[in-house]
Design an enzyme around this catalytic site. Structure first.
Site, PDB file in Angstrom:
ATOM      1  N   SER A 268      -8.631   7.527   1.652  1.00 19.90           N
ATOM      2  CA  SER A 268     -10.050   7.359   1.359  1.00 19.90           C
ATOM      3  C   SER A 268     -10.783   8.557   1.951  1.00 19.90           C
ATOM      4  O   SER A 268     -10.484   8.994   3.055  1.00 19.90           O
ATOM      5  CB  SER A 268     -10.551   6.062   1.988  1.00 19.90           C
ATOM      6  OG  SER A 268     -11.514   6.326   2.968  1.00 19.90           O
ATOM      7  N   LYS A 269     -11.731   9.046   1.198  1.00 17.20           N
ATOM      8  CA  LYS A 269     -12.460  10.252   1.637  1.00 17.20           C
ATOM      9  C   LYS A 269     -13.148  10.005   2.965  1.00 17.20           C
ATOM     10  O   LYS A 269     -13.107  10.815   3.857  1.00 17.20           O
ATOM     11  CB  LYS A 269     -13.525  10.624   0.600  1.00 17.20           C
ATOM     12  CG  LYS A 269     -12.957  11.402  -0.552  1.00 17.20           C
ATOM     13  CD  LYS A 269     -13.787  12.686  -0.762  1.00 17.20           C
ATOM     14  CE  LYS A 269     -13.082  13.678  -1.603  1.00 17.20           C
ATOM     15  NZ  LYS A 269     -12.800  13.187  -2.956  1.00 17.20           N
TER      16      LYS A 269
END
Ligand code: GLU
Length: 499
Positions: free
Chosen positions: A264-265
């Protein structure tokens, strides 16, 4: 035969932020070096001029310093405060941009020995070749058009200014290596064909320079992310013809989201500096990182026979316990809740003074808060605080009451008039209480006749809101013990005026 001394390296390319995956690779290298009494080398792989950036390099140094993983050998740099860190070690320089002459020498040798050749095929030609192979159902592979060009042709084409890359003559055979984590890994090199190792004598590609440096710097163990597995047999093939030593490899598992999807960013790809801004302490972050792929031997309770996993370790302890045998092959799940939990464990045991220092240094508290008040508040808040950043949310109301509506003071089962009366009566009790008995226990005792008579909710809800201005906050006795008599009474008086 095991090497005399373990030498490992972390070899980042300064082409992007320093994120969790890089930090975990650094940590595993660092721990292994400490455990084996070895040397941890930092090498900056900045051969890609366009993508490398001094700002990213600075972030690497600062991040490593922040999490306490400093290097035994490696480049020097200037810190943000202007202080200098000198280059250490006798195998330097440790920035690849300063080592180009070395790579050039080896490229020339490979060309001279006919292990490599100049390839003039244009990207368009290569793409057309690839497409036609794919169309006929064959794996894409360089056909070797330039493999046997006569020397004169090469010189002529170079003189004409045709651009060319250097390709390594890949042997058509299987290459296997033994990976400490994965066991034997084998690749059939006849499938891929000759690989490009440099765009020119002064432009080695990363995996070529990387392999040369591992030899030059006497590296014994290559510990890196599993995304580098496909590079390994190519590096081994080149290293073999150059007569280099064999290396030990440990390719670390991928880091995955809780649902096993890609990173996930927000968290995994976030730069380490972001974690500092989010209020994580480096000790906790390191502890969290080690569990991304490694787990210690469970501890068995001798009485119950039950096994449980220990999860909190100092760097010092880890450097004794760490072992590749307990590094998993499968992806390591990144769970932010776990990081929050670990961070809370660390905050709980940190000295209040130290927390105060970190809160101030990180700008997590407003300026001008008096130290003794800050310390008392920390004591009150730290069991619940997951990050330093949460401090403001949990404790801000102690330093100043936020704007709030008088209706908040009325408990759901009570009335406005009752609330007002209760607050006035609480103040009367406080008035009669000595300043030196303003402790949670004493205050609770002092107010117990009132709470017994009128009910906890009726008395304590308006009191807590009067003190904090918030629907959720620490308990009223705790807040009063931090605020002291005058300020507590002042807030209560102010609240009664709202009713
Ligand atoms: N420069 C490479 C990278 O940042 C290092 C690979 C390695 O550790 O061998 O991915």
């Amino acid at each position: 035969m095991p090497p005399k001394q373990v030498r490992v390296r972390f070899a980042p390319s300064p082409t992007g932020f320093f994120h969790v995956g890089s930090a975990r690779s650094t940590l595993f290298n660092w721990l292994y070096a400490k455990k084996e009494g070895g040397v941890f080398v930092l090498r900056i792989e900045d051969t890609d001029k366009e993508r490398s950036n001094p700002e990213f390099e600075r972030i690497i140094f600062e991040s490593l310093e922040w999490i306490g993983l400093t290097w035994d050998e490696g480049p020097g740099f200037t810190r943000a405060d202007g202080s200098e860190v000198r280059e250490k070690g006798s195998f330097g320089p440790y920035r690849q941009s300063e080592r180009k002459a070395i790579y050039k020498k080896y490229l020339e040798k490979l060309l001279y020995d006919n292990h490599a050749y100049w390839c003039f095929c244009t990207p368009e030609e290569l793409e057309a070749e690839r497409q036609s192979l794919l169309a006929s159902g064959s794996p894409p592979k360089y056909s070797g058009t330039c493999r046997s060009l006569p020397k004169e042709t090469v010189s002529e084409r170079q003189e004409r200014g045709e651009s060319a890359v250097i390709r390594f003559k890949m042997p058509e055979e299987k290459i296997s290596f033994s990976d400490i984590i994965r066991g034997t890994v084998e690749f059939d090199m006849s499938l891929g064909g000759d690989v490009v190792i440099a765009k020119g004598l002064d432009q080695p590609l990363f995996d070529f320079a990387n392999m040369i440096d591992d030899e030059m710097m006497e590296i014994t163990h290559v510990i890196r992310g599993e995304d580098h597995i496909p590079n390994t047999p190519k590096q081994i093939a080149v290293a073999r013809v150059l007569g280099f030593r064999k290396l030990y490899y440990a390719h670390l598992p991928l880091i995955l989201n809780s649902d096993r999807s890609k990173m996930s960013k927000r968290f995994q790809a976030a730069s380490l500096v972001e974690y500092q801004k989010m209020g994580y302490v480096p000790e906790a972050l390191v502890n969290f990182l080690v569990l991304l792929g490694w787990h210690p031997e469970p501890i068995v309770d001798t009485k119950t026979g039950k096994a449980h996993e220990r999860e909190i370790f100092s760097l010092e302890e880890l450097s004794k316990l760490f072992d590749f045998k307990r590094v998993q092959k499968g992806g390591a799940i990144f769970n932010i809740e776990k990081l929050n939990w670990i961070n809370n464990r660390y905050l709980r045991v940190l000295e209040n003074k130290e927390i105060a220092r970190r809160l101030r240094e990180g700008g997590f508290v407003k300026e001008g808060i008096e130290e003794s008040m800050l310390l008392k508040t920390i004591e009150l808040i730290k069991p619940r605080m997951r990050t330093l950043k949460e401090f403001e949310e949990l404790a801000g109301c102690i330093f100043s009451v936020p704007e709030y509506d008088g209706t908040l003071l009325v408990w759901k089962k009570s009335t406005k008039d009752e609330s007002k009366k209760n607050l006035i009566d609480v103040n009367a009790v406080l008035q009669a209480t000595g300043e030196n008995t303003f402790t949670p226990g004493e205050l609770k005792n002092a107010l117990s006749p009132l709470t017994t008579e009128r009910g906890n909710g009726d008395v304590l809800w308006p009191l807590r809101v009067a003190l904090s201005g918030k629907e959720f906050s620490p308990g009223p006795f705790e807040i009063m013990s931090v605020l002291g008599k005058n300020e507590s009474m002042r807030r209560i008086t102010e609240a009664t005026a709202k009713l």
